[in-house]
Design a protein around this motif. Sequence first.
Motif, PDB file in Angstrom:
ATOM      1  N   VAL A   1      21.073 -53.213  58.770  1.00 55.22           N
ATOM      2  CA  VAL A   1      21.520 -52.886  57.404  1.00 55.22           C
ATOM      3  C   VAL A   1      22.181 -54.117  56.778  1.00 55.22           C
ATOM      4  N   VAL A   2      23.098 -54.749  57.520  1.00 56.12           N
ATOM      5  CA  VAL A   2      23.781 -55.943  56.997  1.00 56.12           C
ATOM      6  C   VAL A   2      22.771 -57.068  56.743  1.00 56.12           C
ATOM      7  N   PHE A   3      21.850 -57.244  57.689  1.00 58.69           N
ATOM      8  CA  PHE A   3      20.832 -58.290  57.517  1.00 58.69           C
ATOM      9  C   PHE A   3      19.945 -57.995  56.306  1.00 58.69           C
ATOM     10  N   GLY A   4      19.591 -56.732  56.127  1.00 55.83           N
ATOM     11  CA  GLY A   4      18.764 -56.346  54.976  1.00 55.83           C
ATOM     12  C   GLY A   4      19.483 -56.616  53.660  1.00 55.83           C
ATOM     13  N   VAL A   5      20.764 -56.269  53.579  1.00 56.99           N
ATOM     14  CA  VAL A   5      21.535 -56.504  52.357  1.00 56.99           C
ATOM     15  C   VAL A   5      21.628 -58.013  52.086  1.00 56.99           C
ATOM     16  N   LEU A   6      21.901 -58.787  53.137  1.00 59.09           N
ATOM     17  CA  LEU A   6      21.971 -60.246  52.965  1.00 59.09           C
ATOM     18  C   LEU A   6      20.615 -60.816  52.539  1.00 59.09           C
TER      19      LEU A   6
ATOM     20  N   PHE B   1      20.103 -59.716  48.760  1.00 63.81           N
ATOM     21  CA  PHE B   1      21.010 -60.204  47.720  1.00 63.81           C
ATOM     22  C   PHE B   1      21.648 -61.561  48.053  1.00 63.81           C
ATOM     23  N   GLY B   2      21.999 -61.800  49.278  1.00 66.98           N
ATOM     24  CA  GLY B   2      22.767 -63.003  49.632  1.00 66.98           C
ATOM     25  C   GLY B   2      21.920 -64.263  49.724  1.00 66.98           C
ATOM     26  N   PHE B   3      20.848 -64.204  50.489  1.00 63.42           N
ATOM     27  CA  PHE B   3      20.040 -65.401  50.698  1.00 63.42           C
ATOM     28  C   PHE B   3      19.413 -65.941  49.421  1.00 63.42           C
ATOM     29  N   PRO B   4      18.861 -65.092  48.538  1.00 63.97           N
ATOM     30  CA  PRO B   4      18.311 -65.647  47.289  1.00 63.97           C
ATOM     31  C   PRO B   4      19.371 -66.358  46.446  1.00 63.97           C
ATOM     32  N   ALA B   5      20.577 -65.820  46.409  1.00 62.69           N
ATOM     33  CA  ALA B   5      21.640 -66.458  45.625  1.00 62.69           C
ATOM     34  C   ALA B   5      22.009 -67.803  46.234  1.00 62.69           C
ATOM     35  N   ILE B   6      22.124 -67.833  47.552  1.00 63.17           N
ATOM     36  CA  ILE B   6      22.464 -69.088  48.229  1.00 63.17           C
ATOM     37  C   ILE B   6      21.348 -70.110  48.024  1.00 63.17           C
ATOM     38  N   LEU B   7      20.103 -69.706  48.196  1.00 64.61           N
ATOM     39  CA  LEU B   7      18.978 -70.621  48.008  1.00 64.61           C
ATOM     40  C   LEU B   7      18.903 -71.112  46.564  1.00 64.61           C
TER      41      LEU B   7
END
Length: 171
Positions: free
Chosen positions: A25-30, A33-39
Amino acid sequence: MELNLPSILTPDLGLLFWMLVAFLVVFGVLAKFGFPAILGMVEKRTNYIDESLRKAHEASARLENIKQESETILQGAREQQAAILQQAAATRDAIVAKAQDNAREEAARLITEAKAEIEAQKQAAISDIRKQVAALSVQISEKILKEKLSTDKAQMDFIDRMLDEVTSNNK
């Protein structure tokens, strides 16, 4: 003799299952939402650095052009000085050939005038070049001292303004 290890070291299958579900679940959320923002931020920073390097290369090329122009001006002044010296020598020789009696006085007068003119033109050329270099140095120094270059944005704004001014002054 049986070892009793803590339950965290030997978890049962139910705990492993729920840990795996929580991780997914945490990996899916990251991943969503998280990885695209960081990239996206990394890509923006890369583009910003590439643009900064390109502008720095352009500024360096313009500075090299200014140096070449000043060398051309100096070479022209040297050639003009040589031409004036050649003219003075030719004039002196013509006067010596025409009148032997007046030649010594006339030659001395022409040589003195030619040297004074050469020196005056040389000093004027050197003075003009020094004024131009001094004015440019003072302008650059003033602008550098006036600007607070503590942030990347301030540095880029300053470089852009300097390049625009150099471009507009060269036209």
